[in-house]
Write a protein that holds these residues in place. Structure first.
Motif, PDB file in Angstrom:
ATOM      1  N   VAL A  93       0.842  -1.207   0.000  1.00  0.00           N
ATOM      2  CA  VAL A  93       0.000   0.000   0.000  1.00  0.00           C
ATOM      3  C   VAL A  93       0.873   1.251   0.000  1.00  0.00           C
ATOM      4  O   VAL A  93       0.653   2.186  -0.785  1.00  0.00           O
ATOM      5  N   ALA A  94       1.886   1.264   0.865  1.00  0.00           N
ATOM      6  CA  ALA A  94       2.754   2.439   0.955  1.00  0.00           C
ATOM      7  C   ALA A  94       3.520   2.673  -0.342  1.00  0.00           C
ATOM      8  O   ALA A  94       3.609   3.812  -0.830  1.00  0.00           O
ATOM      9  N   ASN A  95       4.051   1.619  -0.921  1.00  0.00           N
ATOM     10  CA  ASN A  95       4.797   1.752  -2.177  1.00  0.00           C
ATOM     11  C   ASN A  95       3.892   2.207  -3.315  1.00  0.00           C
ATOM     12  O   ASN A  95       4.290   3.022  -4.159  1.00  0.00           O
ATOM     13  N   THR A  96       2.665   1.696  -3.329  1.00  0.00           N
ATOM     14  CA  THR A  96       1.725   2.074  -4.388  1.00  0.00           C
ATOM     15  C   THR A  96       1.359   3.547  -4.287  1.00  0.00           C
ATOM     16  O   THR A  96       1.367   4.277  -5.288  1.00  0.00           O
ATOM     17  N   LEU A  97       1.034   3.997  -3.074  1.00  0.00           N
ATOM     18  CA  LEU A  97       0.641   5.391  -2.877  1.00  0.00           C
ATOM     19  C   LEU A  97       1.794   6.345  -3.184  1.00  0.00           C
ATOM     20  O   LEU A  97       1.580   7.473  -3.639  1.00  0.00           O
ATOM     21  N   ALA A  98       3.036   5.882  -2.943  1.00  0.00           N
ATOM     22  CA  ALA A  98       4.208   6.716  -3.216  1.00  0.00           C
ATOM     23  C   ALA A  98       4.744   6.508  -4.630  1.00  0.00           C
ATOM     24  O   ALA A  98       5.733   7.130  -5.018  1.00  0.00           O
ATOM     25  N   ASN A  99       4.067   5.638  -5.400  1.00  0.00           N
ATOM     26  CA  ASN A  99       4.523   5.275  -6.747  1.00  0.00           C
ATOM     27  C   ASN A  99       5.984   4.812  -6.736  1.00  0.00           C
ATOM     28  O   ASN A  99       6.785   5.183  -7.592  1.00  0.00           O
ATOM     29  N   ASN A 100       6.315   3.992  -5.746  1.00  0.00           N
ATOM     30  CA  ASN A 100       7.666   3.465  -5.584  1.00  0.00           C
ATOM     31  C   ASN A 100       7.724   2.033  -6.119  1.00  0.00           C
ATOM     32  O   ASN A 100       7.418   1.078  -5.400  1.00  0.00           O
ATOM     33  N   LYS A 101       8.099   1.905  -7.373  1.00  0.00           N
ATOM     34  CA  LYS A 101       8.198   0.577  -7.984  1.00  0.00           C
ATOM     35  C   LYS A 101       9.515  -0.073  -7.570  1.00  0.00           C
ATOM     36  O   LYS A 101      10.587   0.390  -7.945  1.00  0.00           O
ATOM     37  N   ILE A 102       9.421  -1.151  -6.815  1.00  0.00           N
ATOM     38  CA  ILE A 102      10.631  -1.835  -6.366  1.00  0.00           C
ATOM     39  C   ILE A 102      11.025  -2.966  -7.320  1.00  0.00           C
ATOM     40  O   ILE A 102      12.120  -3.508  -7.217  1.00  0.00           O
ATOM     41  N   LYS A 103      10.117  -3.300  -8.225  1.00  0.00           N
ATOM     42  CA  LYS A 103      10.382  -4.319  -9.248  1.00  0.00           C
ATOM     43  C   LYS A 103       9.751  -3.845 -10.550  1.00  0.00           C
ATOM     44  O   LYS A 103       8.821  -3.041 -10.535  1.00  0.00           O
ATOM     45  N   LYS A 104      10.242  -4.353 -11.660  1.00  0.00           N
ATOM     46  CA  LYS A 104       9.674  -3.974 -12.943  1.00  0.00           C
ATOM     47  C   LYS A 104       9.568  -5.199 -13.857  1.00  0.00           C
ATOM     48  O   LYS A 104      10.320  -6.162 -13.723  1.00  0.00           O
ATOM     49  N   TYR A 105       8.618  -5.119 -14.785  1.00  0.00           N
ATOM     50  CA  TYR A 105       8.423  -6.182 -15.770  1.00  0.00           C
ATOM     51  C   TYR A 105       7.959  -5.547 -17.068  1.00  0.00           C
ATOM     52  O   TYR A 105       7.579  -4.378 -17.119  1.00  0.00           O
ATOM     53  N   LYS A 106       7.995  -6.331 -18.116  1.00  0.00           N
ATOM     54  CA  LYS A 106       7.372  -5.886 -19.369  1.00  0.00           C
ATOM     55  C   LYS A 106       6.465  -6.992 -19.887  1.00  0.00           C
ATOM     56  O   LYS A 106       6.765  -8.181 -19.749  1.00  0.00           O
ATOM     57  N   LYS A 107       5.314  -6.594 -20.399  1.00  0.00           N
ATOM     58  CA  LYS A 107       4.382  -7.556 -20.980  1.00  0.00           C
ATOM     59  C   LYS A 107       5.045  -8.221 -22.181  1.00  0.00           C
ATOM     60  O   LYS A 107       5.817  -7.594 -22.902  1.00  0.00           O
ATOM     61  N   TYR A 108       4.721  -9.470 -22.379  1.00  0.00           N
ATOM     62  CA  TYR A 108       5.377 -10.231 -23.441  1.00  0.00           C
ATOM     63  C   TYR A 108       4.312 -10.819 -24.350  1.00  0.00           C
ATOM     64  O   TYR A 108       3.780 -11.897 -24.092  1.00  0.00           O
ATOM     65  N   LYS A 109       3.982 -10.104 -25.397  1.00  0.00           N
ATOM     66  CA  LYS A 109       2.901 -10.478 -26.300  1.00  0.00           C
ATOM     67  C   LYS A 109       3.437 -11.276 -27.492  1.00  0.00           C
ATOM     68  O   LYS A 109       3.388 -10.839 -28.646  1.00  0.00           O
ATOM     69  N   TYR A 110       3.958 -12.445 -27.171  1.00  0.00           N
ATOM     70  CA  TYR A 110       4.470 -13.352 -28.200  1.00  0.00           C
ATOM     71  C   TYR A 110       4.184 -14.797 -27.783  1.00  0.00           C
ATOM     72  O   TYR A 110       4.079 -15.099 -26.590  1.00  0.00           O
ATOM     73  N   ILE A 111       4.108 -15.657 -28.786  1.00  0.00           N
ATOM     74  CA  ILE A 111       4.246 -17.086 -28.537  1.00  0.00           C
ATOM     75  C   ILE A 111       5.703 -17.416 -28.831  1.00  0.00           C
ATOM     76  O   ILE A 111       6.231 -17.080 -29.886  1.00  0.00           O
ATOM     77  N   VAL A 112       6.361 -18.036 -27.856  1.00  0.00           N
ATOM     78  CA  VAL A 112       7.808 -18.231 -27.905  1.00  0.00           C
ATOM     79  C   VAL A 112       8.136 -19.682 -28.234  1.00  0.00           C
ATOM     80  O   VAL A 112       7.552 -20.609 -27.668  1.00  0.00           O
ATOM     81  N   GLU A 113       9.105 -19.870 -29.132  1.00  0.00           N
ATOM     82  CA  GLU A 113       9.630 -21.196 -29.443  1.00  0.00           C
ATOM     83  C   GLU A 113      11.150 -21.177 -29.283  1.00  0.00           C
ATOM     84  O   GLU A 113      11.800 -20.164 -29.552  1.00  0.00           O
ATOM     85  N   ASN A 114      11.694 -22.311 -28.872  1.00  0.00           N
ATOM     86  CA  ASN A 114      13.134 -22.470 -28.715  1.00  0.00           C
ATOM     87  C   ASN A 114      13.590 -23.615 -29.625  1.00  0.00           C
ATOM     88  O   ASN A 114      13.104 -24.743 -29.481  1.00  0.00           O
ATOM     89  N   PRO A 115      14.511 -23.361 -30.562  1.00  0.00           N
ATOM     90  CA  PRO A 115      14.973 -24.417 -31.479  1.00  0.00           C
ATOM     91  C   PRO A 115      15.507 -25.660 -30.771  1.00  0.00           C
ATOM     92  O   PRO A 115      15.476 -26.762 -31.333  1.00  0.00           O
ATOM     93  N   LYS A 116      15.968 -25.506 -29.513  1.00  0.00           N
ATOM     94  CA  LYS A 116      16.475 -26.662 -28.766  1.00  0.00           C
ATOM     95  C   LYS A 116      15.346 -27.607 -28.363  1.00  0.00           C
ATOM     96  O   LYS A 116      15.578 -28.795 -28.142  1.00  0.00           O
ATOM     97  N   TYR A 117      14.126 -27.065 -28.261  1.00  0.00           N
ATOM     98  CA  TYR A 117      12.975 -27.861 -27.826  1.00  0.00           C
ATOM     99  C   TYR A 117      11.830 -27.644 -28.818  1.00  0.00           C
ATOM    100  O   TYR A 117      10.853 -26.937 -28.513  1.00  0.00           O
ATOM    101  N   PRO A 118      11.906 -28.238 -29.998  1.00  0.00           N
ATOM    102  CA  PRO A 118      10.962 -27.921 -31.073  1.00  0.00           C
ATOM    103  C   PRO A 118       9.524 -28.384 -30.827  1.00  0.00           C
ATOM    104  O   PRO A 118       8.634 -28.009 -31.582  1.00  0.00           O
ATOM    105  N   ILE A 119       9.295 -29.156 -29.773  1.00  0.00           N
ATOM    106  CA  ILE A 119       7.922 -29.595 -29.504  1.00  0.00           C
ATOM    107  C   ILE A 119       7.277 -28.774 -28.383  1.00  0.00           C
ATOM    108  O   ILE A 119       6.164 -29.070 -27.963  1.00  0.00           O
ATOM    109  N   LEU A 120       7.965 -27.732 -27.906  1.00  0.00           N
ATOM    110  CA  LEU A 120       7.430 -26.883 -26.845  1.00  0.00           C
ATOM    111  C   LEU A 120       7.147 -25.476 -27.360  1.00  0.00           C
ATOM    112  O   LEU A 120       7.817 -25.000 -28.275  1.00  0.00           O
ATOM    113  N   PHE A 121       6.169 -24.813 -26.765  1.00  0.00           N
ATOM    114  CA  PHE A 121       5.951 -23.389 -27.006  1.00  0.00           C
ATOM    115  C   PHE A 121       5.491 -22.739 -25.706  1.00  0.00           C
ATOM    116  O   PHE A 121       5.061 -23.423 -24.776  1.00  0.00           O
TER     117      PHE A 121
END
Length: 329
Positions: A93-121
């Protein structure tokens, strides 16, 4: 996260996203939400459901219900809360009211594939870009859950959620993740997860077996057009029976579609299964009667005092709309 194949999803409608995701399943690929299903840890879905969905014989409904829509609409809000959450309600609550972001993230709007694991997404909610206690990027998974559902799991979250994050870490080569959850629309919690290669190998092994079944069935089905013949051919590669209600419901509905009555000869093994079934049915009746007796005793003790909660030396009972007992073994 170099070397990954990214398919953008930001501009897709829900229907378009469902169609795109199904195109991966049609190739026998396995997504993060499927990992728990294949390892038998999803009580709402069995590997047999996923198998028939992948081979195109029984598509699962993709229609969104109210709970799913609430979760989707709240996703950005809960993820935003994670940026201010320090593990305590007062701190958040205190961090939100003070707009004190202690961590950050970014939205990830992709379907991800890894060539090492071709049957996973992977279809990831977010990538952690700043964390006070960790170096490098991580997985952020967002969940909403009811208190009743949370109380039914020892860890407070379905194990399939934890496997989902392990799956995402495997695909992205990241080493940690966190699940931020909102319980009953008011209580926040965070579960940190470390990459576990043993668990990831289990996921990969289950995915490889599933993919083999799907590809073998698709090869056999390619020259068949009669519905009965296709069902018989598909059954040759379907996953073995498990103990889930989802399997029972699926196989029962599949059986109802049969138009002809057929008699077969069972083996000695089938007969032993039948004996075991009858014996267990008798034991279940006996155990259920005894269980009801002790539930009734507890309810009577609480009702005499007009209580909705009972604190125990090593647990607690709540009795509102549901009767729930949590006690340490």
């Amino acid at each position: 996260m170099k070397g990954l194949k990214l398919t953008p999803t930001a501009k897709l409608s829900e229907a378009e996203w469902q169609t795109l995701r199904q195109s991966f399943v049609d190739r026998g690929m396995v997504g993060g939400s499927d990992a728990g299903t294949l390892l038998g840890l999803n009580k709402y879905k069995s590997p047999i459901n996923l198998y028939y969905q992948a081979i195109g014989i029984n598509r699962l409904p993709s229609q969104m219900n109210g709970a799913m829509l609430h979760g989707k609409q709240l996703e950005d809000y809960v993820a935003s809360c994670w940026q201010y959450y320090d593990g305590t309600e007062d701190g958040w609550v205190a961090n939100t009211l003070a707009n004190n972001k202690i961590k950050k993230y970014k939205k990830y709007k992709y379907i991800v594939e890894n060539p090492k694991y071709p049957i996973l997404f992977a279809n990831i909610d977010g990538i952690i870009t700043k964390h006070p206690d960790r170096k490098g990027k991580g997985i952020l998974e967002v969940k909403t859950i009811s208190g009743y559902s949370a109380d039914s799991y020892e860890a407070g979250l379905p194990p399939s959620y934890l496997l989902q994050v392990q799956h995402y870490m495997l695909v992205t080569n990241l080493k940690y993740g966190e699940i931020i959850y909102l319980k009953d629309g008011r209580d926040l919690g965070v579960v940190p997860i470390e990459a576990d290669r043993d668990i990831q190998e289990m996921i990969l092994g289950a995915a490889e077996e599933f993919n083999s079944r799907v590809m073998a069935a698709k090869s056999l089905l390619s020259g068949l057009f009669d519905e009965h013949e296709r069902l018989q051919a598909a059954a040759e590669f379907e996953p073995d029976a498990d103990n889930s209600m989802a399997f029972n419901e699926f196989i029962s509905e599949k059986h109802k579609a049969r138009e002809n009555e057929v008699t077969i000869d069972g083996t000695d093994e089938h007969e032993q299964w039948a004996y075991t079934y009858v014996e267990l049915s008798a034991k279940v009746k006996e155990v259920e009667a005894e269980k009801q007796l002790f539930q009734n005793r507890l309810k009577q003790a609480m009702e005499k005092e007009g209580a909705t909660n009972m604190n125990l030396p090593n647990g607690k009972i709540t009795w509102r709309k549901q009767f729930n007992v949590k006690i340490k073994p």
